[in-house]
Scaffold this motif. Sequence first.
Motif, PDB file in Angstrom:
ATOM      1  N   PHE A 222     -88.950 -31.894  92.589  1.00 39.88           N
ATOM      2  CA  PHE A 222     -89.066 -32.984  93.561  1.00 39.88           C
ATOM      3  C   PHE A 222     -87.837 -33.003  94.465  1.00 39.88           C
ATOM      4  CE2 PHE A 222     -89.043 -37.718  94.455  1.00 39.88           C
ATOM      5  CZ  PHE A 222     -90.164 -37.685  95.270  1.00 39.88           C
ATOM      6  N   GLY A 223     -88.071 -33.004  95.774  1.00 40.05           N
ATOM      7  CA  GLY A 223     -86.987 -32.923  96.728  1.00 40.05           C
ATOM      8  C   GLY A 223     -86.091 -34.155  96.727  1.00 40.05           C
ATOM      9  N   ALA A 224     -84.776 -33.943  96.866  1.00 39.83           N
ATOM     10  CA  ALA A 224     -83.835 -35.066  96.932  1.00 39.83           C
ATOM     11  C   ALA A 224     -84.100 -35.930  98.158  1.00 39.83           C
ATOM     12  CB  ALA A 224     -82.403 -34.539  96.955  1.00 39.83           C
ATOM     13  N   ILE A 225     -84.563 -35.328  99.244  1.00 35.45           N
ATOM     14  CA  ILE A 225     -84.830 -36.115 100.457  1.00 35.45           C
ATOM     15  C   ILE A 225     -85.963 -37.107 100.203  1.00 35.45           C
ATOM     16  CG2 ILE A 225     -86.458 -34.430 101.446  1.00 35.45           C
ATOM     17  CD1 ILE A 225     -83.817 -36.459 103.404  1.00 35.45           C
ATOM     18  N   ASP A 226     -86.947 -36.716  99.395  1.00 39.80           N
ATOM     19  CA  ASP A 226     -88.040 -37.638  99.065  1.00 39.80           C
ATOM     20  C   ASP A 226     -87.623 -38.615  97.972  1.00 39.80           C
ATOM     21  OD1 ASP A 226     -89.831 -36.763 100.966  1.00 39.80           O
ATOM     22  OD2 ASP A 226     -90.717 -35.249  99.667  1.00 39.80           O
ATOM     23  N   ALA A 227     -86.711 -38.205  97.097  1.00 38.05           N
ATOM     24  CA  ALA A 227     -86.169 -39.154  96.120  1.00 38.05           C
ATOM     25  C   ALA A 227     -85.417 -40.264  96.847  1.00 38.05           C
ATOM     26  CB  ALA A 227     -85.246 -38.436  95.142  1.00 38.05           C
ATOM     27  N   TRP A 228     -84.634 -39.898  97.867  1.00 37.29           N
ATOM     28  CA  TRP A 228     -83.981 -40.923  98.698  1.00 37.29           C
ATOM     29  C   TRP A 228     -85.028 -41.800  99.371  1.00 37.29           C
ATOM     30  CZ3 TRP A 228     -84.512 -40.761 104.174  1.00 37.29           C
ATOM     31  CH2 TRP A 228     -83.873 -41.814 104.836  1.00 37.29           C
ATOM     32  N   GLY A 229     -86.042 -41.179  99.952  1.00 34.17           N
ATOM     33  CA  GLY A 229     -87.068 -41.938 100.663  1.00 34.17           C
ATOM     34  C   GLY A 229     -87.885 -42.844  99.774  1.00 34.17           C
ATOM     35  N   GLY A 231     -86.620 -44.356  97.066  1.00 36.75           N
ATOM     36  CA  GLY A 231     -85.774 -45.397  96.485  1.00 36.75           C
ATOM     37  C   GLY A 231     -85.214 -45.067  95.121  1.00 36.75           C
ATOM     38  N   TYR A 232     -85.072 -43.786  94.781  1.00 37.23           N
ATOM     39  CA  TYR A 232     -84.492 -43.398  93.506  1.00 37.23           C
ATOM     40  C   TYR A 232     -82.993 -43.731  93.489  1.00 37.23           C
ATOM     41  CZ  TYR A 232     -88.660 -40.782  92.068  1.00 37.23           C
ATOM     42  OH  TYR A 232     -89.925 -40.423  91.679  1.00 37.23           O
TER      43      TYR A 232
END
Length: 505
Positions: A222-229, A231-232
């Motif tokens: 799972f991409g970090a950019i999507d984890a940021w998006g 709300g991780y």
Amino acid sequence: MDVPMTRRDFFDGIAVSCVAGAGSAAPKLLDPPGPLTVRGDTSWALSVPHALRDGRFWAHAGPAVPTGESYDLVVVGAGRGGRGAAAEWLRRHPAASVLLLDNHETLDQHETLDEPGTWETAGFDAVMCDEESFGADTLVSIAAPGWIDRLPIARRARRDLRALHEDPPDWFPGTTAEGRLERLAGLTYSAFLREACGAHPDAERFCRTMPSAEWGYDARAFGAIDAWGTGYPGFAGLGLSRAEPSRYNSPTVRRHWHGRPPATAAPALDGRARTRTGSPVVSVSNGPASATVAYFDGHQVRTVEAGAVILACWSAVVPYLVPGLPAERRRALRQAARVPLLEATVRLRDPGAWRRLGVRSVRWTGAYWCATAFTPPDTVRMRATPCRSELGPAAGSVAGRRELLMTPYETLEHSVRGQLARLLGPAGFDPGGGIAAITIHRWGHALAPEYGRPWHAFYPDGPFPSEAARGPFGRIAIAGSDAEPAARGEAALKAALRAVEELAP
């Protein structure tokens, strides 16, 4: 031995033996009797597509027999996209004759897969730090204050998790906002935790399955950019604006940025289209006056004629169905590796143990079934994600699907009972007599692949393989969520509408 075999039984037996390899004992994965029911991508549904893939179907299928039927439109695949294509065609042409063909035995086999997942919206109120990850099972309610202090992990890992959740620092000092987003786009969430945050391995292991239930793979893919998006934890110190998504965010994250859009139901056909289940399509060919669609009815190949054909099936199957496709297009279609998923629905005889447990839904940190949730009055839902995430979404899906298709049904049943015993046993649950029925939906080809960082360097600027794969080919158009691609039901409907438009007279 007294049970008569159909020709599809023969394909099934050969398919399983070939997957298993020479000299190994391959179980014949027939639907089991008793309280366990297996649905979805069963061996029965996959036997013919696998025989086509392996180049051995036509050697055993026998000659095609024309039915004499002719339709204005034939749709291959009766999931959300296929039904959407049929409904849109009938909206434009109310008097049209439409036929849907599907390899599954009943249309409701699609429903578990087609309906939007609720794991991500409901969230989890507890985490099972399980034996697979930390040596022993420890259930921790994450709704209670101070929950991090109760985790069975190293002291430094608890400190790191507390910092990630409560006060993460700026991991990229001196970097512009765009540069920070680019850094995140080049990392998975696991790599972000390990490399950017320097988090203790126990902290990364605790977070690893956070995306699994929704995305079908864990934080190693799972991409970090999507984890940021999404709300991780760990990103607050970067100071990034959340007014709009990043251009690097995946289509699903971008689409849901300002709140999840309402679920789009599969259109009802109101009996205006004919449907044949248990009828896998084996060939689609263009002709001067019509297209010819061949399907297998369990005994022989039959053909119908069609003015137009929409392939709302897996893109990777299309090269085996349609002769004459250009080589570049065939390569693009084969790149669509779908993510495998398992859903289990367990009906309890006595739900008292779950109520005594005091939690609603549980994320597991490393066990086979990664999510467990209770739905009153007596139902437990479970999800497993066989993808080998350490290999990435595409290669991991292929490897995980191979393992899934070789897993006997009784092993899946035992894993369900075993994890429920581990979770509910301390509250008095009996995994033998306490279960009334188990239904497992096995989807070897579940979620459509979705472009995103860090795995697809061409995203978001393109060109995209899906664009090379789709488009009309004579009287044939390619739909299915693979053609967008995005892993949600609304993508399948979008692809269906585009395919109808491409064939519009």
